[in-house]
Scaffold this active site. Structure first.
Site, short mmCIF file in Angstrom:
data_model
loop_
_atom_site.label_atom_id
_atom_site.label_comp_id
_atom_site.label_asym_id
_atom_site.label_seq_id
_atom_site.Cartn_x
_atom_site.Cartn_y
_atom_site.Cartn_z
N PRO A 267 0.82 -1.22 0.00
CA PRO A 267 0.00 0.00 0.00
C PRO A 267 0.85 1.27 0.00
O PRO A 267 1.63 1.50 0.91
CB PRO A 267 -0.81 -0.11 1.29
CG PRO A 267 -0.66 -1.51 1.75
CD PRO A 267 0.64 -2.00 1.22
N GLU A 268 0.70 2.04 -1.05
CA GLU A 268 1.30 3.37 -1.10
C GLU A 268 0.13 4.36 -1.11
O GLU A 268 -1.01 3.98 -0.83
CB GLU A 268 2.18 3.51 -2.35
CG GLU A 268 3.29 2.45 -2.41
CD GLU A 268 4.16 2.52 -3.65
OE1 GLU A 268 4.29 3.62 -4.21
OE2 GLU A 268 4.73 1.50 -4.05
N LYS B 23 1.13 7.85 3.31
CA LYS B 23 0.62 6.47 3.44
C LYS B 23 -0.10 6.25 4.76
O LYS B 23 -0.47 5.12 5.08
CB LYS B 23 1.79 5.49 3.34
CG LYS B 23 2.60 5.60 2.07
CD LYS B 23 3.86 4.75 2.14
CE LYS B 23 4.77 5.04 0.96
NZ LYS B 23 6.07 4.35 1.09
N HIS C 279 -4.89 -13.28 11.39
CA HIS C 279 -4.00 -12.13 11.60
C HIS C 279 -4.77 -10.85 11.88
O HIS C 279 -4.35 -9.77 11.48
CB HIS C 279 -3.08 -11.93 10.40
CG HIS C 279 -2.22 -13.12 10.08
ND1 HIS C 279 -1.17 -13.51 10.87
CD2 HIS C 279 -2.28 -14.03 9.08
CE1 HIS C 279 -0.61 -14.59 10.36
NE2 HIS C 279 -1.27 -14.93 9.28
N ARG D 296 1.95 -9.81 7.92
CA ARG D 296 3.39 -9.64 8.07
C ARG D 296 3.75 -8.66 9.18
O ARG D 296 4.90 -8.56 9.57
CB ARG D 296 3.99 -9.17 6.74
CG ARG D 296 5.32 -9.77 6.48
CD ARG D 296 5.79 -9.45 5.09
NE ARG D 296 5.11 -10.25 4.10
CZ ARG D 296 5.34 -10.16 2.80
NH1 ARG D 296 6.21 -9.30 2.36
NH2 ARG D 296 4.71 -10.92 1.97
N ARG E 182 16.09 -0.93 -2.63
CA ARG E 182 14.85 -1.39 -3.27
C ARG E 182 15.15 -1.81 -4.70
O ARG E 182 15.89 -1.13 -5.41
CB ARG E 182 13.80 -0.27 -3.29
CG ARG E 182 13.27 0.12 -1.93
CD ARG E 182 12.38 -0.98 -1.39
NE ARG E 182 12.11 -0.77 0.02
CZ ARG E 182 12.78 -1.34 1.01
NH1 ARG E 182 13.76 -2.16 0.74
NH2 ARG E 182 12.47 -1.11 2.26
#
Length: 298
Positions: A2-3, A76, A116, A135, A285
Site C-alpha cells: 500500500p502506497e 501512506k 491475523h 506480516r 529497493r
DNA sequence: CCTTAATCCTGGAAGC
DNA sequence: TGCTTCCAGGATTAAG
C-alpha cells in the site's frame, strides 16, 4: 504494498461506513502492533516498545465510546478521527505497512480472511472495522488528541496527491547528492511514494533513478512533479494496485497494476522503445528503468 | 552529509 | 511431491 493511492482508496471506501457512527467496543488483540500514549516517542518505530512490560490498553484510547468523523490521510498514513469532545479529540493512525488491511464487515457478516486480525472496532450499527496484517510491518498509533496527529504529520513532506505541483517541485529542489530514487522514497521529502510509484514516475519523467537530486534542473523537476501527480492520480482512479494482498475496506481489488510500465518488468522490453529494462537494487529497493528513455546523467 | 546493513514478519514462488 | 531457500518491502536504527 500500500502506497498513497491504495491508502486513499481505503480511506474513501471507509468514509461512508464510519462517518457518524459510534464505537461501541474496541479491542486490541495484540499489544505489540500498537504504540500507546506514554510510550517512548521515536518517529514511526515500534521496535523499542515490543519487549517492554505490557501497558494497559485504555478503551478510550482505542476510541471506544467515540463518534467518528471523516477519516484523514497524509502520505501512506490513515487516521481514524473522532468528533471533538470536552476531553479533546482522540485519533488513531493506521499504517498498513506491507500487508496491512482495514476491512469493514457488515452487521452479521463475517470476514473472508479472519486470520491475523490485530484490532477490532465494533460500531453502533452492528458492523465492525478490522485491522489485519499477516506480516505485521504495519501498526496503529493511539493519539490522545488531534494535535498529536498534526505534530506527527508535520514531519512528513507535502502530500503527493493533495499538494500543488509547485510544492512538489520545491520539495525536489534540494542541493543533495543522494539519488533521486532514494529521495522519492523518503517520506520527509514527499509523502506517499513507495517503490512502485517511484519507479513509474521516474520512467514517465525520463529521469534515471541514480541521478543526484542536485543535478535535476527546473525542467526535470517540473516533469517529475507532473509525472508523480499523474501516476498517483491515475492509480487512485483505478482504485490502487493489487499485486497480492491489497484490498480496500470492502474487499475490492485495485486495477492500477495494469498500468505499470516498469515496476516488476525487469529485463522485459520497454513499452516505449523496446529496449530491455534494467533491474538493480538502488536505495535498498529493487529498481527498474529503461536505459534508453531514462539516460544516465553525469 | 551520506550510504549500507540489519531488523521486524509471513507466505508465495522458485529451486533442487 | 516435498523440502529448503529466496524474495517481497516501509521505516528505523546502528554502523561505516
Amino acid at each position: 504494498m500500500p502506497e498513497l493511492p491504495e491508502v486513499e482508496t481505503v480511506r474513501r471506501s471507509l468514509a461512508p461506513r464510519l462517518v457518524g457512527r459510534t464505537v461501541t467496543k474496541a479491542t486490541l488483540h495484540r499489544r505489540d502492533i500498537a504504540v500507546m500514549p506514554g510510550d517512548p516517542e521515536g518517529g514511526f518505530s515500534r521496535q523499542r516498545e515490543i519487549h517492554q512490560a505490557p501497558k494497559r490498553v485504555r478503551a478510550a484510547d482505542m476510541l471506544q465510546g467515540r463518534r467518528l468523523v471523516e477519516p484523514l490521510r497524509r502520505g501512506k498514513q490513515l487516521a481514524i478521527v473522532s468528533a471533538a469532545g470536552d476531553d479533546g479529540r482522540p485519533a488513531i493512525i493506521v499504517h498498513l505497512g506491507m500487508t496491512g488491511q482495514l476491512r469493514w464487515v457488515a452487521a452479521g457478516g463475517k470476514l473472508d480472511a479472519a486470520d491475523h486480525v490485530h484490532a477490532t472496532w465494533r460500531l453502533d450499527d452492528g458492523s465492525r472495522l478490522v485491522f489485519r496484517d499477516p506480516r505485521r510491518f504495519g501498526g496503529i498509533w493511539l493519539l490522545p488528541d488531534q494535535r498529536d496527529l498534526e505534530a506527527r504529520w508535520a514531519t512528513l513532506g507535502p502530500d503527493g496527491l493533495e499538494s500543488s505541483i509547485n510544492e512538489l517541485v520545491q520539495a525536489l529542489d534540494r542541493s543533495s547528492r543522494r539519488a533521486v530514487k532514494a529521495a522519492l522514497l523518503d517520506q520527509g521529502v514527499i509523502a506517499g511514494i513507495g517503490n512502485i510509484y517511484a519507479d513509474e514516475s521516474l520512467f514517465r519523467a525520463g529521469v534515471h533513478p541514480l541521478t543526484p537530486l542536485e543535478q535535476l534542473d527546473d525542467s526535470d523537476r517540473l516533469r517529475l512533479a507532473r509525472s508523480l501527480r499523474g501516476v498517483l492520480q491515475a492509480a487512485v482512479d483505478a482504485r490502487g494496485s493489487t499485486l497480492r494482498d491489497y484490498a480496500d475496506a470492502d474487499g475490492r481489488l485495485g486495477a492500477a497494476q495494469g498500468m505499470h510500465r516498469v515496476y516488476g518488468r525487469g529485463s522485459q522490453p520497454c513499452t516505449t522503445c523496446g529496449t530491455l529494462l534494467e533491474r538493480e537494487v538502488i536505495a535498498q529497493r529493487t529498481t527498474v528503468w529503461c536505459p534508453s528513455c531514462q539516460p544516465t546523467r553525469l
